[in-house]
Design a protein around this motif. Sequence first.
Motif, PDB file in Angstrom:
ATOM      1  N   ALA A 337       0.799  -1.218   0.000  1.00 30.14           N
ATOM      2  CA  ALA A 337       0.000   0.000   0.000  1.00 30.14           C
ATOM      3  C   ALA A 337       0.833   1.271   0.000  1.00 30.14           C
ATOM      4  O   ALA A 337       0.387   2.314  -0.486  1.00 30.14           O
ATOM      5  CB  ALA A 337      -0.937   0.017   1.210  1.00 30.14           C
ATOM      6  N   THR A 338       2.047   1.214   0.561  1.00 26.94           N
ATOM      7  CA  THR A 338       2.830   2.441   0.685  1.00 26.94           C
ATOM      8  C   THR A 338       4.311   2.123   0.616  1.00 26.94           C
ATOM      9  O   THR A 338       4.739   1.022   0.998  1.00 26.94           O
ATOM     10  CB  THR A 338       2.500   3.166   2.013  1.00 26.94           C
ATOM     11  OG1 THR A 338       3.253   4.363   2.114  1.00 26.94           O
ATOM     12  CG2 THR A 338       2.779   2.293   3.215  1.00 26.94           C
ATOM     13  N   GLY A 351       5.044  -0.830   3.298  1.00 27.02           N
ATOM     14  CA  GLY A 351       3.989  -1.305   4.187  1.00 27.02           C
ATOM     15  C   GLY A 351       2.911  -1.970   3.365  1.00 27.02           C
ATOM     16  O   GLY A 351       2.569  -1.511   2.275  1.00 27.02           O
ATOM     17  N   SER A 352       2.350  -3.053   3.893  1.00 26.95           N
ATOM     18  CA  SER A 352       1.467  -3.879   3.078  1.00 26.95           C
ATOM     19  C   SER A 352       0.190  -4.245   3.819  1.00 26.95           C
ATOM     20  O   SER A 352       0.116  -4.160   5.050  1.00 26.95           O
ATOM     21  CB  SER A 352       2.197  -5.157   2.658  1.00 26.95           C
ATOM     22  OG  SER A 352       1.330  -6.085   2.061  1.00 26.95           O
ATOM     23  N   HIS A 353      -0.797  -4.690   3.033  1.00 25.71           N
ATOM     24  CA  HIS A 353      -2.038  -5.198   3.606  1.00 25.71           C
ATOM     25  C   HIS A 353      -1.844  -6.561   4.259  1.00 25.71           C
ATOM     26  O   HIS A 353      -2.781  -7.064   4.894  1.00 25.71           O
ATOM     27  CB  HIS A 353      -3.105  -5.298   2.519  1.00 25.71           C
ATOM     28  CG  HIS A 353      -3.618  -3.947   2.088  1.00 25.71           C
ATOM     29  ND1 HIS A 353      -4.733  -3.790   1.306  1.00 25.71           N
ATOM     30  CD2 HIS A 353      -3.177  -2.691   2.329  1.00 25.71           C
ATOM     31  CE1 HIS A 353      -4.946  -2.500   1.086  1.00 25.71           C
ATOM     32  NE2 HIS A 353      -4.005  -1.824   1.689  1.00 25.71           N
ATOM     33  N   ASP A 354      -0.680  -7.172   4.111  1.00 24.39           N
ATOM     34  CA  ASP A 354      -0.426  -8.417   4.847  1.00 24.39           C
ATOM     35  C   ASP A 354       0.019  -8.129   6.282  1.00 24.39           C
ATOM     36  O   ASP A 354       0.474  -9.036   6.981  1.00 24.39           O
ATOM     37  CB  ASP A 354       0.605  -9.289   4.121  1.00 24.39           C
ATOM     38  CG  ASP A 354       1.974  -8.628   4.019  1.00 24.39           C
ATOM     39  OD1 ASP A 354       2.185  -7.568   4.638  1.00 24.39           O
ATOM     40  OD2 ASP A 354       2.840  -9.170   3.302  1.00 24.39           O
ATOM     41  N   SER A 355      -0.105  -6.846   6.704  1.00 21.27           N
ATOM     42  CA  SER A 355       0.166  -6.354   8.069  1.00 21.27           C
ATOM     43  C   SER A 355       1.656  -6.359   8.433  1.00 21.27           C
ATOM     44  O   SER A 355       2.000  -6.258   9.606  1.00 21.27           O
ATOM     45  CB  SER A 355      -0.634  -7.129   9.122  1.00 21.27           C
ATOM     46  OG  SER A 355      -0.102  -8.412   9.349  1.00 21.27           O
ATOM     47  N   VAL A 378      -1.039  -2.231   6.949  1.00 26.31           N
ATOM     48  CA  VAL A 378      -0.213  -1.029   7.125  1.00 26.31           C
ATOM     49  C   VAL A 378      -0.370  -0.181   5.868  1.00 26.31           C
ATOM     50  O   VAL A 378       0.094  -0.554   4.793  1.00 26.31           O
ATOM     51  CB  VAL A 378       1.266  -1.394   7.360  1.00 26.31           C
ATOM     52  CG1 VAL A 378       2.093  -0.136   7.554  1.00 26.31           C
ATOM     53  CG2 VAL A 378       1.403  -2.321   8.555  1.00 26.31           C
ATOM     54  N   ARG A 379      -1.070   0.946   6.001  1.00 19.92           N
ATOM     55  CA  ARG A 379      -1.371   1.786   4.845  1.00 19.92           C
ATOM     56  C   ARG A 379      -0.575   3.079   4.815  1.00 19.92           C
ATOM     57  O   ARG A 379      -0.660   3.823   3.836  1.00 19.92           O
ATOM     58  CB  ARG A 379      -2.870   2.133   4.836  1.00 19.92           C
ATOM     59  CG  ARG A 379      -3.784   0.933   4.744  1.00 19.92           C
ATOM     60  CD  ARG A 379      -5.225   1.327   5.035  1.00 19.92           C
ATOM     61  NE  ARG A 379      -6.090   0.163   5.093  1.00 19.92           N
ATOM     62  CZ  ARG A 379      -6.868  -0.252   4.110  1.00 19.92           C
ATOM     63  NH1 ARG A 379      -6.905   0.415   2.973  1.00 19.92           N
ATOM     64  NH2 ARG A 379      -7.628  -1.308   4.250  1.00 19.92           N
TER      65      ARG A 379
END
Length: 517
Positions: A337-338, A351-355, A378-379
């Motif tokens: 995501a970022t 940072g990713s949607h896999d936390s 993590v966005r």
Amino acid sequence: ALKIRPELLCFDVQKHSVHTLVFRSLKRTHDMFVADHAKPVSLDETSHKVKMAAKLRADYSAVLHMPILKEGKDRPLGSNMPGNQNYAQPEYLITGTHAYPSGPGVALTADTQIHRNPSEGGVHAMALALPPSQARLDASRTAAGVGDIHRNAGGAERSSAPHSHAMSLLEGGGTKNSSLVARKAPTMPKPQWHAPWKLFRVISGHLGWVRSIAVEPGNQWFVTGAGDRTIKIWDLASGKLKLSLTGHISTVRGVAVSTRSPYLFSCGEDKQVKCWDLEYNKVIRHYHGHLSAVYDLDLHPTIDVLVTCSRDATARVWDIRSKANVHTLSGHTNTVATVRCQAAEPQIITGSHDSTIRLWDLIAGKTRATLTNHKKSVRALALHPRQYTLASGSADNIKQWTFPDGNFIQNLSGHNAIINAMAVNSDGVLVSGADNGTIHLWDWRTGYNFQRIHAAVQPGSLDSESGIFACMFDHSESRLITAEADKTIKVYKEDDTATEESHPINWKPEILKRKRF
């Protein structure tokens, strides 16, 4: 004259069945996407065994000759757990020239050639009986301040020897006496006072959600990208529209202005990454490679490198000039995501949607460290402009980390929403913007939340269209710009009339209750 027979000019075209043609089309598609870096490579058992054997020889050759641990075959699983007292101690079979006879000239028997480890209770009893070592005493001491030296001057001469010995044991953290020392509960230090921020200007012009912001290095104008597929350039001082750029065919999710050349970079949900020449206001380069929507991008501060991240679970490193895909950073298992870049190691953070958060080695194109403390996507990431630290935003918490290894500092709890954007300035003001339209302002050092803002939506918008998608300080750090779901850009500034007396810190030195993980 050369004569060619007509029958030689006829070529037989081989006819294929529909099944064969479909199969060939599938094969071509497979070959095209066979290098999808998001899919992990299947493990080859043979090569894995060869690799582990080589690793054993290289790393553990010095201890391979050590005695072999004999495990009792009839010992039940879990019998060595602390709560189970009826477990068999591991025994070491003594072999070779290193025997342990009971005395000189005494032969080993069947009983003495087995070396049994001491029980756990015996180890604890021995540790309690031993006095604290000098190294531990020295390590536990701290340097005395000037006030302590004056206060305790001559104390050694006045005190008796037994008393001073007992005090030294207490100060040194002796095992027997450490329970006698009253330990002070950790308290939150007093936060630095920051002036409150107030809404200064609302800028309208986009016809869709405003998703991204970038301020140019000269601090004269800033850029926004939105769901109306346009990129707009605004005058920072007046808030007036200077230019609109069209070319994306879907939402523009990221924009960045180069500090090294007159270029603007943009990415969007149309999988495209574009480079715009701001002298001609035209696209001069495309960067092809992502297999799905591109969610964010960032420019390296010192070298001509662009990093993008995408819903295809990868981040890609591009050479700006040659458009070459230098690295494909794979390892995340969900949307990235970022992404943020910095000059020092680690040079890329995602940072990713896999936390998870990953710190990347730019030269090798591999992960340096993976931070798994977050429990939700993590966005948002924010790099401190002066300290060697990072903040990450998620729906569960805001967390602070130190570089280069990503050691955890503290949690900033209280912003109970999906955090889409974060920014931090040199004064230590951390801003977090969430999808419910709330903005929280924090003191970076202590994690104290000194202000909460929820600006009203633009007239004509629904209350549900109150959301923050991006936020950024300008280069003077006197303005905070936010991109919102009500299709507006809001500009905030510090309240110049506020003082510490008129806006005191509502702070109590309460016991620290924040989670430390």
